[in-house]
Design an enzyme around this catalytic site. Structure first.
Site, mmCIF file in Angstrom:
data_model
loop_
_atom_site.group_PDB
_atom_site.id
_atom_site.type_symbol
_atom_site.label_atom_id
_atom_site.label_comp_id
_atom_site.label_asym_id
_atom_site.label_seq_id
_atom_site.Cartn_x
_atom_site.Cartn_y
_atom_site.Cartn_z
ATOM 1 N N CYS A 99 0.816 -1.210 0.000
ATOM 2 C CA CYS A 99 0.000 0.000 0.000
ATOM 3 C C CYS A 99 0.855 1.269 0.000
ATOM 4 O O CYS A 99 0.833 2.047 0.960
ATOM 5 C CB CYS A 99 -0.908 -0.015 1.207
ATOM 6 S SG CYS A 99 -1.871 -1.517 1.260
ATOM 7 N N GLU A 100 1.665 1.424 -1.034
ATOM 8 C CA GLU A 100 2.467 2.637 -1.213
ATOM 9 C C GLU A 100 2.660 2.813 -2.704
ATOM 10 O O GLU A 100 2.969 1.848 -3.401
ATOM 11 C CB GLU A 100 3.869 2.477 -0.595
ATOM 12 C CG GLU A 100 3.883 2.345 0.872
ATOM 13 C CD GLU A 100 5.190 2.807 1.503
ATOM 14 O OE1 GLU A 100 5.922 3.599 0.873
ATOM 15 O OE2 GLU A 100 5.437 2.363 2.619
#
Ligand SMILES: *Cc1c(COP(=O)(O)O)cnc(C)c1O
Length: 421
Positions: free
Chosen positions: A346-347
């Site tokens: 999640c980046e």
């Protein structure tokens, strides 16, 4: 040159099809080739065969026990940068007198560990470190062999995060202050000066910065000898770069590098040490991964893989390029698509490549990140509680898991709950 080649329409690691490893070990996984590791070590060893030398593998590049053992059996020494690496080298059967200890922050604990277990030399990076080594050695009643790492203020012309030989970097003692440092070292109890150390950076793609640094080391050798020091060993560091794409211009070969060393310092009659890491392990490893989804965005196609930045951080950390190729060889005249190649973390930084033209792929297809053997698995983490990526070593038609993928239970059981909860 490596041993990951297409054969009968699919990619092999030596004589093992990667599809077989994916089926038994799962993905993502690192896969290393023994033949490539051996070839690269041997190239360096032969490039220095004109004189006494030791190739000390910089094990921070890839430090699995099986890799260390493979290289140790060929006669490699090890360059370690922590007590943990020292313990790994010893566990792999490397004798203490083949281990050199580098790094700017050696603790008294690590110094004692190395003096008790045996050490070829400490590559000392500061005056306070010299004093710490002197203190520990004296307390143990032994003498510590040391070189002083000099910072030659040379531009390595590489990525800023891996340049180490400019005066603004934290590494080494400025070469202009070296004579004073050697005089201080000679006056300290428990210290024996054996030589000079230098390491100017990593992924160097030209010989000129090495030449500039080694000429300065040669000059310093003469000056220190004139001051009465017995300079008999030169540790010239690592840093020779590798080709990360098959198209771009190739960096110099170990043979050229060995000839440059002979030209710059060969006349001094010193034993030569080098500390290559990336060139030995880099192209000896790939990261095997599977396409989870192909997602069609607005004017963009995303290839979402099961490998992520926690498994291979080089693109996020150094803007590094890795060739990513399908495991099933594309047919001649195949359709090509431009992808952003990303992982599930999640980046937005979890992006391996942007706008990369590739053969068209679909969910379930396998891909290989080439040149992932160095600074790959060793920099992996369990961010997002993704299990630490496993490692596999291939030799001819054999393969073995050399680091298991942990289970979720193993990961969770490493945490402990305090009494009050
Ligand atoms: C990292 C490092 C190396 C190895 O560098 P490569 O570019 O991997 O060859 C060698 N010596 C020291 C002191 C290092 O820090």
């Amino acid at each position: 040159m490596d041993h990951f080649l297409y054969r009968d329409g699919q990619l092999f690691a030596e004589d093992v099809p990667l599809t077989e490893i994916a089926a038994t070990v799962g993905t993502p996984a690192y896969v290393y080739s023994t033949a490539t590791l051996t070839r690269h070590f041997t190239l360096f060893d032969e490039a220095l065969s004109w004189g006494p030398h030791m190739v000390c593998y910089a094990m921070k590049a890839a430090s699995n026990q099986a890799i260390l053992k493979t290289l140790a059996e060929l006669g490699a020494g090890m360059d370690v940068v922590s007590g943990g690496e020292y313990a790994r080298a010893k566990a792999a059967g490397v004798a203490g007198d083949k281990i050199v200890f580098s790094g700017v922050g050696k603790t008294e604990f690590e110094i004692r560990q190395a003096l008790e277990g045996g050490i070829r030399q400490f590559n000392v990076e500061s005056e306070p470190e010299l004093e710490a080594i002197s203190k520990v050695a004296t307390s143990l009643g032994v003498t510590a062999p040391v070189t002083i790492r000099v910072n030659p203020d040379v531009d390595a012309k590489t990525h800023a995060k891996i340049a180490t030989g400019k005066s603004e970097n934290k590494f080494g003692i400025p070469i202009a202050k070296a004579r004073q440092a050697y005089a201080d070292a000679a006056a300290l109890p428990g210290i024996e000066v054996v030589g000079i150390d230098v390491h100017i950076g990593s992924q160097l793609t030209e010989l000129a910065p090495f030449e500039a640094a080694y000429n300065k080391v040669a000059e310093l050798t003469e000056a220190l000898r004139a001051d009465g020091h017995d300079i008999r060993r030169l540790d010239l560091g690592g840093g020779l770069g590798i080709p990360y794409t098959q198209s771009n211009e190739a960096p110099p070969l170990p043979t050229d590098y060995g000839a440059l060393i002979q030209k710059t310092v060969g006349h001094l009659g010193c034993e030569v040490e080098i500390e290559p890491g990336r060139l030995i392990a880099g192209n000896a490893g790939i990261l095997l991964s599977r396409v989870i989804y192909v997602k069609e965005g607005e004017g963009r196609n995303f290839l979402i893989l099961d490998a992520a930045m926690n498994d291979l951080i080089r693109p996020a950390m150094y803007e590094a390029h890795h060739d990513i190729i399908p495991v099933i060889e594309p047919e001649p005249g195949h359709e090509r698509v431009t992808y952003d190649i990303v992982g599930p973390v999640c980046e937005s930084g979890d992006t391996f490549a942007k706008g990369r033209e590739m053969p068209k792929l679909k969910a379930g297809d396998l891909v290989a990140f080439r040149s992932a053997g160095a600074y790959g698995a060793v920099m992996s983490s369990e961010y997002n509680t993704r299990p630490l990526v496993p490692e596999v070593l291939v030799k001819d038609d054999q393969h073995a898991v050399i680091r298991q993928r942990p289970t979720f239970d193993e990961i969770i059981s490493r945490d402990t709950i305090p009494e009050w909860l």
